[in-house]
Design a protein around this motif. Structure first.
Motif, PDB file in Angstrom:
ATOM      1  N   THR A   1      43.874  37.657  44.913  1.00 18.47           N
ATOM      2  CA  THR A   1      45.177  38.241  44.629  1.00 18.47           C
ATOM      3  C   THR A   1      45.950  38.522  45.913  1.00 18.47           C
ATOM      4  OG1 THR A   1      44.281  40.493  44.603  1.00 18.47           O
ATOM      5  CG2 THR A   1      44.303  39.292  42.512  1.00 18.47           C
ATOM      6  N   GLU A   2      47.272  38.487  45.790  1.00 16.89           N
ATOM      7  CA  GLU A   2      48.145  38.800  46.916  1.00 16.89           C
ATOM      8  C   GLU A   2      49.347  39.580  46.385  1.00 16.89           C
ATOM      9  OE1 GLU A   2      50.606  36.597  50.560  1.00 16.89           O
ATOM     10  OE2 GLU A   2      49.374  35.433  49.156  1.00 16.89           O
ATOM     11  N   ALA A   3      49.531  40.808  46.903  1.00 12.83           N
ATOM     12  CA  ALA A   3      50.577  41.696  46.414  1.00 12.83           C
ATOM     13  C   ALA A   3      51.840  41.577  47.258  1.00 12.83           C
ATOM     14  CB  ALA A   3      50.082  43.132  46.418  1.00 12.83           C
ATOM     15  N   HIS A   4      52.994  41.670  46.590  1.00  9.88           N
ATOM     16  CA  HIS A   4      54.300  41.670  47.248  1.00  9.88           C
ATOM     17  C   HIS A   4      55.125  42.804  46.637  1.00  9.88           C
ATOM     18  CE1 HIS A   4      53.378  37.612  48.811  1.00  9.88           C
ATOM     19  NE2 HIS A   4      52.908  37.376  47.589  1.00  9.88           N
ATOM     20  N   VAL A   5      55.558  43.734  47.469  1.00 11.64           N
ATOM     21  CA  VAL A   5      56.280  44.905  46.986  1.00 11.64           C
ATOM     22  C   VAL A   5      57.547  45.087  47.811  1.00 11.64           C
ATOM     23  CG1 VAL A   5      56.180  47.388  46.551  1.00 11.64           C
ATOM     24  CG2 VAL A   5      54.117  46.003  46.300  1.00 11.64           C
ATOM     25  N   ASP A   6      58.649  45.383  47.131  1.00 14.33           N
ATOM     26  CA  ASP A   6      59.894  45.752  47.815  1.00 14.33           C
ATOM     27  C   ASP A   6      60.512  46.935  47.090  1.00 14.33           C
ATOM     28  OD1 ASP A   6      61.127  44.738  45.525  1.00 14.33           O
ATOM     29  OD2 ASP A   6      61.560  42.806  46.445  1.00 14.33           O
ATOM     30  N   SER A   7      61.738  47.268  47.416  1.00 24.33           N
ATOM     31  CA  SER A   7      62.371  48.449  46.841  1.00 24.33           C
ATOM     32  C   SER A   7      62.652  48.314  45.347  1.00 24.33           C
ATOM     33  CB  SER A   7      63.673  48.755  47.582  1.00 24.33           C
ATOM     34  OG  SER A   7      64.585  47.666  47.454  1.00 24.33           O
ATOM     35  N   LYS A   8      62.676  47.073  44.845  1.00 26.24           N
ATOM     36  CA  LYS A   8      63.005  46.851  43.435  1.00 26.24           C
ATOM     37  C   LYS A   8      61.791  46.820  42.524  1.00 26.24           C
ATOM     38  CE  LYS A   8      67.147  44.174  44.551  1.00 26.24           C
ATOM     39  NZ  LYS A   8      67.841  42.858  44.386  1.00 26.24           N
ATOM     40  N   GLY A   9      60.623  46.513  43.082  1.00 21.57           N
ATOM     41  CA  GLY A   9      59.443  46.424  42.244  1.00 21.57           C
ATOM     42  C   GLY A   9      58.299  45.716  42.933  1.00 21.57           C
ATOM     43  N   ALA A  10      57.402  45.135  42.135  1.00 21.55           N
ATOM     44  CA  ALA A  10      56.175  44.556  42.686  1.00 21.55           C
ATOM     45  C   ALA A  10      55.809  43.274  41.968  1.00 21.55           C
ATOM     46  CB  ALA A  10      55.029  45.556  42.588  1.00 21.55           C
ATOM     47  N   LYS A  11      55.043  42.437  42.672  1.00 21.41           N
ATOM     48  CA  LYS A  11      54.533  41.192  42.120  1.00 21.41           C
ATOM     49  C   LYS A  11      53.138  40.953  42.682  1.00 21.41           C
ATOM     50  CE  LYS A  11      55.972  37.300  43.775  1.00 21.41           C
ATOM     51  NZ  LYS A  11      56.793  36.113  44.131  1.00 21.41           N
ATOM     52  N   LEU A  12      52.234  40.524  41.815  1.00 23.41           N
ATOM     53  CA  LEU A  12      50.870  40.207  42.225  1.00 23.41           C
ATOM     54  C   LEU A  12      50.581  38.762  41.868  1.00 23.41           C
ATOM     55  CD1 LEU A  12      48.205  41.495  43.376  1.00 23.41           C
ATOM     56  CD2 LEU A  12      47.484  41.739  40.995  1.00 23.41           C
ATOM     57  N   ASP A  13      50.387  37.913  42.871  1.00 24.23           N
ATOM     58  CA  ASP A  13      50.037  36.509  42.651  1.00 24.23           C
ATOM     59  C   ASP A  13      48.526  36.378  42.543  1.00 24.23           C
ATOM     60  OD1 ASP A  13      52.676  35.564  42.745  1.00 24.23           O
ATOM     61  OD2 ASP A  13      52.643  35.523  44.929  1.00 24.23           O
ATOM     62  N   MET A  14      48.078  35.558  41.608  1.00 20.95           N
ATOM     63  CA  MET A  14      46.641  35.390  41.350  1.00 20.95           C
ATOM     64  C   MET A  14      46.300  33.910  41.327  1.00 20.95           C
ATOM     65  SD  MET A  14      46.370  38.196  38.261  1.00 20.95           S
ATOM     66  CE  MET A  14      47.910  37.635  37.523  1.00 20.95           C
ATOM     67  N   LYS A  15      45.201  33.533  41.978  1.00 20.28           N
ATOM     68  CA  LYS A  15      44.792  32.137  42.029  1.00 20.28           C
ATOM     69  C   LYS A  15      43.311  32.056  42.378  1.00 20.28           C
ATOM     70  CE  LYS A  15      46.058  27.726  44.176  1.00 20.28           C
ATOM     71  NZ  LYS A  15      46.944  27.061  45.172  1.00 20.28           N
ATOM     72  N   GLY A  16      42.611  31.088  41.771  1.00 28.61           N
ATOM     73  CA  GLY A  16      41.214  30.929  42.122  1.00 28.61           C
ATOM     74  C   GLY A  16      40.428  30.188  41.061  1.00 28.61           C
ATOM     75  N   PRO A  17      39.111  30.154  41.197  1.00 32.23           N
ATOM     76  CA  PRO A  17      38.255  29.482  40.206  1.00 32.23           C
ATOM     77  C   PRO A  17      38.244  30.260  38.906  1.00 32.23           C
ATOM     78  CG  PRO A  17      36.914  30.644  41.809  1.00 32.23           C
ATOM     79  CD  PRO A  17      38.322  30.750  42.298  1.00 32.23           C
ATOM     80  N   TRP A  18      37.845  29.578  37.840  1.00 30.29           N
ATOM     81  CA  TRP A  18      37.819  30.199  36.512  1.00 30.29           C
ATOM     82  C   TRP A  18      36.602  29.674  35.772  1.00 30.29           C
ATOM     83  CZ3 TRP A  18      40.404  34.315  35.375  1.00 30.29           C
ATOM     84  CH2 TRP A  18      40.606  34.707  34.058  1.00 30.29           C
ATOM     85  N   ALA A  19      35.864  30.552  35.136  1.00 29.71           N
ATOM     86  CA  ALA A  19      34.643  30.154  34.440  1.00 29.71           C
ATOM     87  C   ALA A  19      34.549  30.894  33.115  1.00 29.71           C
ATOM     88  CB  ALA A  19      33.409  30.434  35.297  1.00 29.71           C
ATOM     89  N   GLY A  20      33.764  30.362  32.216  1.00 30.62           N
ATOM     90  CA  GLY A  20      33.574  31.003  30.927  1.00 30.62           C
ATOM     91  C   GLY A  20      32.410  30.413  30.181  1.00 30.62           C
ATOM     92  N   ILE A  21      32.069  31.022  29.058  1.00 27.67           N
ATOM     93  CA  ILE A  21      30.972  30.563  28.212  1.00 27.67           C
ATOM     94  C   ILE A  21      31.429  30.597  26.757  1.00 27.67           C
ATOM     95  CG2 ILE A  21      28.641  31.043  27.371  1.00 27.67           C
ATOM     96  CD1 ILE A  21      27.955  32.179  30.060  1.00 27.67           C
ATOM     97  N   ARG A  22      31.231  29.493  26.054  1.00 29.13           N
ATOM     98  CA  ARG A  22      31.542  29.429  24.627  1.00 29.13           C
ATOM     99  C   ARG A  22      30.284  29.688  23.804  1.00 29.13           C
ATOM    100  NH1 ARG A  22      34.010  23.908  22.939  1.00 29.13           N
ATOM    101  NH2 ARG A  22      34.047  24.986  20.909  1.00 29.13           N
ATOM    102  N   THR A  23      30.445  30.475  22.773  1.00 29.23           N
ATOM    103  CA  THR A  23      29.382  30.660  21.799  1.00 29.23           C
ATOM    104  C   THR A  23      30.024  31.132  20.509  1.00 29.23           C
ATOM    105  OG1 THR A  23      27.253  31.732  21.354  1.00 29.23           O
ATOM    106  CG2 THR A  23      28.923  33.067  22.423  1.00 29.23           C
ATOM    107  N   GLY A  24      29.339  30.944  19.404  1.00 33.39           N
ATOM    108  CA  GLY A  24      29.927  31.362  18.141  1.00 33.39           C
ATOM    109  C   GLY A  24      29.164  30.806  16.956  1.00 33.39           C
ATOM    110  N   LEU A  25      29.584  31.240  15.793  1.00 31.54           N
ATOM    111  CA  LEU A  25      29.018  30.758  14.533  1.00 31.54           C
ATOM    112  C   LEU A  25      30.186  30.521  13.582  1.00 31.54           C
ATOM    113  CD1 LEU A  25      26.332  30.187  13.053  1.00 31.54           C
ATOM    114  CD2 LEU A  25      26.491  32.511  12.121  1.00 31.54           C
TER     115      LEU A  25
END
Length: 268
Positions: free
Chosen positions: A238-262
């Motif tokens: 994550t990388e945060a950017h803040v000024d007098s009007k507000g804020a923004k957080l940029d997010m980037k990177g790997p992503w993983a998960g697991i599927r399961t179900g019935l």
């Protein structure tokens, strides 16, 4: 409105894929098997996902004696973390639990998978292996994201003032994986599909932002930026950017998960 638009786009893509695969399936069936020999179409609902506010549907189309193609659609409407109260006893930090209660999440996903069956029966029955690809979006929002402005006056008195800001954002991810499962036909019309395990890996990016109703002074900007940088989102940088009007957080990177179900299915 953004959630509805995203869901409509997913449905449009899924319908296009289903129409295309049906055309291919008709050609394959004309050479490989009689149309009445096997259950060619199954629509399913993942029953295990329902308690988590997760509506997960799948359509499976047989294209040869041992091969099918499935298209899945998943939707989690925006709301608090599903069944969060059930996990309260496992969360030792009361502050962390309060923060989780303050977060709103949503999700939409489309999954496409060819299935290869290895059971002794022809058709979509028995053990299978299914490589799959998934595109998903996750909505993430904070009703009141807290940050504390600390300062010391000329007399040496310390004071701290807590402020809040509403934050909204989205994370989009593309993953690929391999699902191991088994499917049974129960009676004449019903199928039971066990998604045993389906690990996946890919990449994701997103943005979280909010605006302030009043201009933020330098001390408030610094405090808000530090709090955003301390926000831990699994696997993403994550990388945060803040000024007098507000804020923004940029997010980037790997992503993983697991599927399961019935899943419970009906043939047609």
């Amino acid at each position: 409105m953004k959630l509805l638009a995203s869901w409509k786009s997913f449905i449009a893509v899924a319908l296009a894929v289903i129409v295309a695969q049906n055309l291919v399936a008709q050609q394959i069936q004309s050479y490989s098997m009689p149309a009445d020999d096997y259950d060619a179409n199954i629509v399913k609902l993942n029953a295990l996902a329902l308690p988590f506010r997760n509506i997960s549907l799948q359509y499976e189309r047989l294209v040869s004696r041992k091969i099918s193609v499935a298209v899945g659609l998943r939707m989690i409407p925006k709301g608090n973390f599903p069944m969060l109260d059930a996990f309260e006893s496992y969360i030792d930090d009361a502050e962390t639990f309060d923060e989780l209660q303050n977060i709103r999440v949503s999700n939409q996903a489309i999954t496409i998978e060819p299935r290869f069956y290895f059971g002794r029966h022809d058709g979509p029955r028995g053990f299978y292996i299914a490589p799959y690809g998934r595109y998903s979006t996750y909505g993430l929002g904070f009703r009141q994201f807290e940050y504390t402005v600390e300062e010391e006056d000329e007399a040496g008195y310390y004071q701290a003032e807590t402020h809040t800001m509403a934050l909204e954002g989205r994370i989009s991810g593309i993953t690929g994986g391999l699902l191991f499962g088994s499917q049974w036909r129960i009676g004449r019309w019903v199928y039971l599909d066990w998604w045993i395990l389906g690990p996946a890996y890919g990449a994701a990016n997103g943005k979280l932002s909010g605006s302030s109703s009043m201009p933020l002074d330098p001390k408030a900007q610094t405090a808000l930026e530090e709090e955003l940088e301390n926000l831990e989102i699994p696997m993403l940088d994550t990388e945060a950017h803040v000024d007098s009007k507000g804020a923004k957080l940029d997010m980037k990177g790997p992503w993983a998960g697991i599927r399961t179900g019935l899943a419970v299915g009906i043939r047609f």
